[in-house]
Design a protein around this motif. Structure first.
Motif, PDB file in Angstrom:
ATOM      1  N   VAL A  90       0.881  -1.345  -0.016  1.00 21.14           N
ATOM      2  CA  VAL A  90       0.007   0.118  -0.053  1.00 21.14           C
ATOM      3  C   VAL A  90       0.739   1.215   0.037  1.00 21.14           C
ATOM      4  N   VAL A  91       2.029   1.331   0.732  1.00 24.45           N
ATOM      5  CA  VAL A  91       3.019   2.465   0.789  1.00 24.45           C
ATOM      6  C   VAL A  91       3.641   2.416  -0.613  1.00 24.45           C
ATOM      7  N   ARG A  94       1.285   3.944  -3.094  1.00 29.12           N
ATOM      8  CA  ARG A  94       0.808   5.423  -2.992  1.00 29.12           C
ATOM      9  C   ARG A  94       2.082   6.170  -3.542  1.00 29.12           C
ATOM     10  N   TYR A  95       3.255   5.821  -3.267  1.00 33.99           N
ATOM     11  CA  TYR A  95       4.316   6.777  -3.693  1.00 33.99           C
ATOM     12  C   TYR A  95       5.129   6.450  -4.833  1.00 33.99           C
ATOM     13  N   GLU A 109      -1.859   4.878  -6.785  1.00 30.18           N
ATOM     14  CA  GLU A 109      -2.843   5.788  -6.417  1.00 30.18           C
ATOM     15  C   GLU A 109      -2.220   6.665  -5.470  1.00 30.18           C
ATOM     16  N   VAL A 111      -2.957   8.923  -3.197  1.00 30.92           N
ATOM     17  CA  VAL A 111      -3.742   9.751  -2.366  1.00 30.92           C
ATOM     18  C   VAL A 111      -3.790   8.888  -1.242  1.00 30.92           C
ATOM     19  N   TRP A 112      -4.039   9.383  -0.005  1.00 31.10           N
ATOM     20  CA  TRP A 112      -4.486   8.586   1.273  1.00 31.10           C
ATOM     21  C   TRP A 112      -5.874   9.009   1.583  1.00 31.10           C
ATOM     22  N   LYS A 116      -8.009   3.567   3.187  1.00 31.39           N
ATOM     23  CA  LYS A 116      -6.693   3.173   2.854  1.00 31.39           C
ATOM     24  C   LYS A 116      -5.516   3.207   4.164  1.00 31.39           C
ATOM     25  N   SER A 117      -5.775   4.272   4.726  1.00 33.41           N
ATOM     26  CA  SER A 117      -5.050   4.502   5.970  1.00 33.41           C
ATOM     27  C   SER A 117      -5.179   3.685   7.072  1.00 33.41           C
ATOM     28  N   ALA A 120      -3.900   0.191   5.878  1.00 33.89           N
ATOM     29  CA  ALA A 120      -2.142   0.315   6.033  1.00 33.89           C
ATOM     30  C   ALA A 120      -1.791   0.358   7.669  1.00 33.89           C
TER      31      ALA A 120
END
Length: 150
Positions: A90-91, A94-95, A109, A111-112, A116-117, A120
């Motif tokens: 997921v991290v 994200r980046y 993706e 965005v958070w 999703k947060s 994680a």
């Protein structure tokens, strides 16, 4: 304290770790199952992100049950691997914009959002608690303070 391949199940702390790992994996699974439908659009006829989410959720549920029922080192090793791999994914997605690889879709993706947060965080908690359980089960047992009977 260990009993061979298991975390000492008589310990309250060991049970707290089992419950924490299982609960975190179940939170992760629920979030993935809730989001899976919307993410399947990335590859509606192939292995879309929704399918990957459903697979991840199924594995998390099975491992959560295994941890609760057995408390074995193997269960905690697998729980650690599931939690850590999901948190890293997921991290990473994200980046880093990773393109599609074979049948696997691109899942970037940047965005958070709450779910999703939450996922994680649950994955990280599952991995950390499983690691703690493994570390305490790896310690040698403490010697008895009682004098031996002669």
């Amino acid at each position: 304290m260990t009993t061979g391949r298991h975390v000492n199940t008589g310990s309250v702390f060991a049970w707290v770790l089992r419950l924490l790992v299982a609960a975190a994996l179940l939170v992760d699974a629920v979030v993935h199952l809730r989001l899976a439908g919307g993410y399947q659009q990335s590859a509606p006829t192939g292995i879309g992100a929704g399918t990957l989410f459903r697979i991840e959720a199924s594995v998390a549920i099975v491992v959560a049950v295994w941890v609760i029922l057995s408390g074995s080192r193997r269960a905690f090793v697998v729980a650690f691997a599931v939690g850590l791999s999901a948190a890293v994914a997921v991290v990473l997605y994200r980046y880093v914009d990773i393109p599609a690889v074979g049948p696997l879709p691109a899942m970037y993706e940047p965005v958070w959002f709450f779910e999703k947060s939450l996922s994680a965080l649950a994955e990280a908690v599952a991995a950390a608690a499983a690691l703690v359980a493994l570390l305490i089960s790896a310690r040698p047992p403490r010697p008895s303070r009682r004098e031996p009977n002669l």
